[in-house]
Design an enzyme around this catalytic site. Structure first.
Site, PDB file in Angstrom:
ATOM      1  N   ASP A  46       5.541   6.976   4.056  1.00 46.53           N
ATOM      2  CA  ASP A  46       5.087   5.559   3.461  1.00 46.53           C
ATOM      3  C   ASP A  46       5.370   5.792   1.851  1.00 46.53           C
ATOM      4  OD1 ASP A  46       3.253   3.292   2.746  1.00 46.53           O
ATOM      5  OD2 ASP A  46       3.041   3.222   4.797  1.00 46.53           O
ATOM      6  N   SER A  86       3.426  -2.818   3.787  1.00 49.99           N
ATOM      7  CA  SER A  86       3.427  -1.929   4.989  1.00 49.99           C
ATOM      8  C   SER A  86       3.392  -2.526   6.166  1.00 49.99           C
ATOM      9  CB  SER A  86       2.505  -0.814   4.703  1.00 49.99           C
ATOM     10  OG  SER A  86       2.734   0.161   3.749  1.00 49.99           O
ATOM     11  N   THR A 154       1.244   1.281   9.034  1.00 50.40           N
ATOM     12  CA  THR A 154       2.372   1.875   9.753  1.00 50.40           C
ATOM     13  C   THR A 154       2.251   2.365  11.461  1.00 50.40           C
ATOM     14  OG1 THR A 154       3.234   2.538   7.621  1.00 50.40           O
ATOM     15  CG2 THR A 154       4.230   3.530   9.547  1.00 50.40           C
ATOM     16  N   GLU A 275       3.825   9.660  10.658  1.00 54.82           N
ATOM     17  CA  GLU A 275       3.904   9.067   9.330  1.00 54.82           C
ATOM     18  C   GLU A 275       3.060  10.009   8.162  1.00 54.82           C
ATOM     19  OE1 GLU A 275       2.323   5.038   6.712  1.00 54.82           O
ATOM     20  OE2 GLU A 275       0.841   6.034   8.279  1.00 54.82           O
ATOM     21  N   ASP A 280       2.330   7.000  -0.333  1.00 58.90           N
ATOM     22  CA  ASP A 280       2.035   5.541  -0.795  1.00 58.90           C
ATOM     23  C   ASP A 280       0.796   5.669  -1.478  1.00 58.90           C
ATOM     24  OD1 ASP A 280       2.714   2.787  -0.575  1.00 58.90           O
ATOM     25  OD2 ASP A 280       0.763   2.753   0.257  1.00 58.90           O
ATOM     26  N   HIS A 284       0.482   4.452  -5.652  1.00 55.82           N
ATOM     27  CA  HIS A 284      -0.308   3.298  -6.089  1.00 55.82           C
ATOM     28  C   HIS A 284      -1.160   3.753  -7.526  1.00 55.82           C
ATOM     29  CE1 HIS A 284       0.479  -0.085  -3.487  1.00 55.82           C
ATOM     30  NE2 HIS A 284       0.321   0.771  -2.147  1.00 55.82           N
ATOM     31  N   ASP A 322       9.329   3.380   4.365  1.00 55.92           N
ATOM     32  CA  ASP A 322       9.209   1.743   4.722  1.00 55.92           C
ATOM     33  C   ASP A 322       9.462   1.047   3.402  1.00 55.92           C
ATOM     34  OD1 ASP A 322       6.799   2.786   3.471  1.00 55.92           O
ATOM     35  OD2 ASP A 322       5.457   1.712   4.796  1.00 55.92           O
ATOM     36  N   HIS A 323       9.206   1.474   2.200  1.00 56.39           N
ATOM     37  CA  HIS A 323       9.487   0.808   1.012  1.00 56.39           C
ATOM     38  C   HIS A 323       9.242   1.810  -0.155  1.00 56.39           C
ATOM     39  CE1 HIS A 323       4.980   0.957   0.348  1.00 56.39           C
ATOM     40  NE2 HIS A 323       5.074   0.415   1.736  1.00 56.39           N
TER      41      HIS A 323
END
Length: 544
Positions: A46, A86, A154, A275, A280, A284, A322-323
């Protein structure tokens, strides 16, 4: 001119032939009669990005497990934005459908992205089937593993259907009643009897025959075919921090290996989603140490999946982020004029000084901040300068200042504290593996086809509008919201009263004459999207 024209035509012909070749290869790959996989392992890192893998490789000093299976790239946009959240990203990966920010396992209500098919107004928020549900109906064992709360976006996308990713109560309830064979991660708080609906899901889990484990030793020693591991109230610790802050928690690689060993006992095969969640979270926060920590932990989990797949020969492995997130770069304003002579060590050595992630380092801080220098050192700010210490002491946001100081030392840049819209690497291995530049929705269809089912057909089987279908059969219907935390669909005719609670895999049918009620256990869960109830064809068959 003739020569130029001939060359242009030749080029067009070559491109066209190449395009046809790609389409034919893809069609061949997706043909279940030609290529199928007994098992599928989907691993999601993630919020990672390509620069994270590059930094991690330099940091590790040797190739990554992922390097061996790089096969293409993935487009990640959502139904409403070039940059996805997400929840719709997970929905795309699991169901093959684009959706909106915050939506999990349901169709979008807004479509503005070019190329995304519009959704009829009446179909907004309609649940759509995911690959885990399809695998389960194929008789395969299923599992989800996460280092966040298992109810996070997720894992939720592969196991539930809600209109808001924040709705942990409904996500958790659906996950429990989905009868997934192995569930490992955090999120104990969402299972407790203090839930809004008053249901003690831990008790339900135990009644369903799971071995409910809460620490690493219990997990590794379990012999059960049904495992539910809740290792933290919310998320698990970062991998770099674990030995200091949470030594009883398992690593992602350990959870992945245990899940594979358990699920592979099923002769029909299995589906597993894994996951690495907190890459992620670190992104951030612009924390390069946290990103490295859990990217490398994820790569270890990939190694476990590949070890099994290489021996097994019937397992499709897909790994992808996922991104993107944070816009992390190797090089920043410090290297504007020196980028071509700055050695690798200038980027990596400062990061290697860190013993803990930002989260771990801050957890050591005393209330009076008397150990500020020691905390900074644990985060890699060794031999701290007077200017750096002053900046920390005067900071209104200590975490932000710490990451800025370390990133400055390591010449690492960040463009945002949010997600990014870049295409990401695709990693795949085994039968029916997807390759080339694909859309995130393509991966769901690739997995479904490899396992022998069609996601659109599955949606039509699992999610039928209950009011419309029951009224066709002559029933009167209502949605009972007397207890707003426990909505129930009620259908009644001359012979029977049928009640169906949301989020569960059960239906109660009362015979009006005998006053006896029979409870049926279903193969799937019933979903209420705050507007309509959706039931499976199995329920309709029982009602006839």
């Amino acid at each position: 001119m003739k020569k130029k024209k001939w060359l242009s035509l030749a080029l067009v012909g070559a491109i066209t032939a190449s395009s046809i070749g790609v389409v034919q290869a893809k069609d061949k790959e997706l043909n279940p009669k030609k290529v199928q996989a007994k098992n599928v392992i989907m691993l999601v890192m993630d919020g990672s990005s390509d620069n994270v893998s590059t930094i991690a490789r330099w940091y590790k000093g040797e190739p990554l497990a992922l390097d061996n299976i790089l096969t293409g790239a993935v487009r990640t946009y959502s139904a409403e934005s070039a940059i996805t959240d997400s929840a719709p990203a997970a929905t795309a990966l699991a169901t093959g459908n684009k959706s909106n920010s915050g939506y999990v396992g349901v169709l979008p209500s807004v479509v503005t992205t070019p190329g995304v098919a519009p959704v009829a107004e009446e179909d907004a928020f309609k649940p759509v089937a995911n690959v885990l549900e399809g695998a389960k109906l194929q008789g395969k064992a299923t599992g989800i593993v996460s280092t966040s709360e298992i109810q996070h976006a997720t894992p939720a996308g592969f196991s539930s259907h809600v209109t808001s990713r924040k709705n942990y109560d409904d996500i958790a309830e659906q996950q429990v009643y989905q009868n997934i064979d192995v569930v490992l991660g955090g999120g104990y708080e969402a299972l407790k009897e203090t839930r809004k609906d008053g249901e003690d899901l831990v008790k339900v889990i135990e009644e369903k025959g799971y071995d409910y484990v809460t620490d690493r030793n219990e997990l590794l020693s379990s012999k059960s075919d049904k495992l539910w591991g809740s290792f933290a109230p919310s998320a698990l610790a970062y991998d770099f921090d674990r030995l200091v802050t949470k030594p009883d928690e398992p690593t992602l690689a350990e959870m992945t290996e245990k899940a594979i060993v358990t699920l592979s006992k099923d002769k029909d095969g299995f589906f597993l989603m894994v996951e690495g969640s907190k890459i992620d979270w670190a992104a951030h926060a612009n924390d390069p140490v946290g990103m490295l920590s859990d990217f490398l932990a994820f790569d270890d989990a990939v190694a476990k999946a590949l070890e099994f797949a290489e021996k097994d020969g019937e397992t499709l492995v897909i790994a992808v982020t996922d991104h993107g997130n944070s816009g992390i770069t190797i090089g920043n304003v410090n290297t504007t004029s020196t980028y071509d002579t700055t050695p690798v060590s200038a980027y990596i050595n400062p990061l290697k000084e860190a013993k803990m992630t930002l989260e771990g380092a801050l957890s050591l801080l005393k209330k009076d901040k008397s150990n500020l220098a020691e905390v900074a050192e644990s985060y890699g700010l060794t031999n701290i300068t007077k200017e750096e210490l002053t900046a920390l002491k005067e900071s209104d946001n200590l975490g932000k200042t710490l990451v800025q100081l370390l990133s400055n030392r390591a010449n690492i840049g960040f463009t945002t504290g949010g997600h990014t819209g870049d295409d990401v690497f695709l990693y795949s291995f085994g039968p029916a593996k997807p390759t080339g530049l694909v859309d995130n929705t393509d991966l769901a269809h690739s997995m479904a086809t490899a396992m022998g089912f069609n996601l659109t057909d599955l949606t039509n089987k699992l999610f039928i509008n209950a009011i419309a279908e029951f009224e066709k059969l002559g029933y009167t219907t209502k949605i009972d919201l007397t207890d707003k935390n426990n909505p129930v669909f009620v259908a009644e005719n001359k012979k029977s009263i049928i009640t169906i609670p949301e989020n569960k895999n059960i239906v109660h049918i009362q015979n009006k004459n005998s006053k006896k009620t029979k409870t049926h256990t279903l193969d799937s869960v019933t979903v209420y999207n705050d507007k309509d109830f959706f039931v499976s064809k199995e329920v309709i068959k029982l009602a006839k």
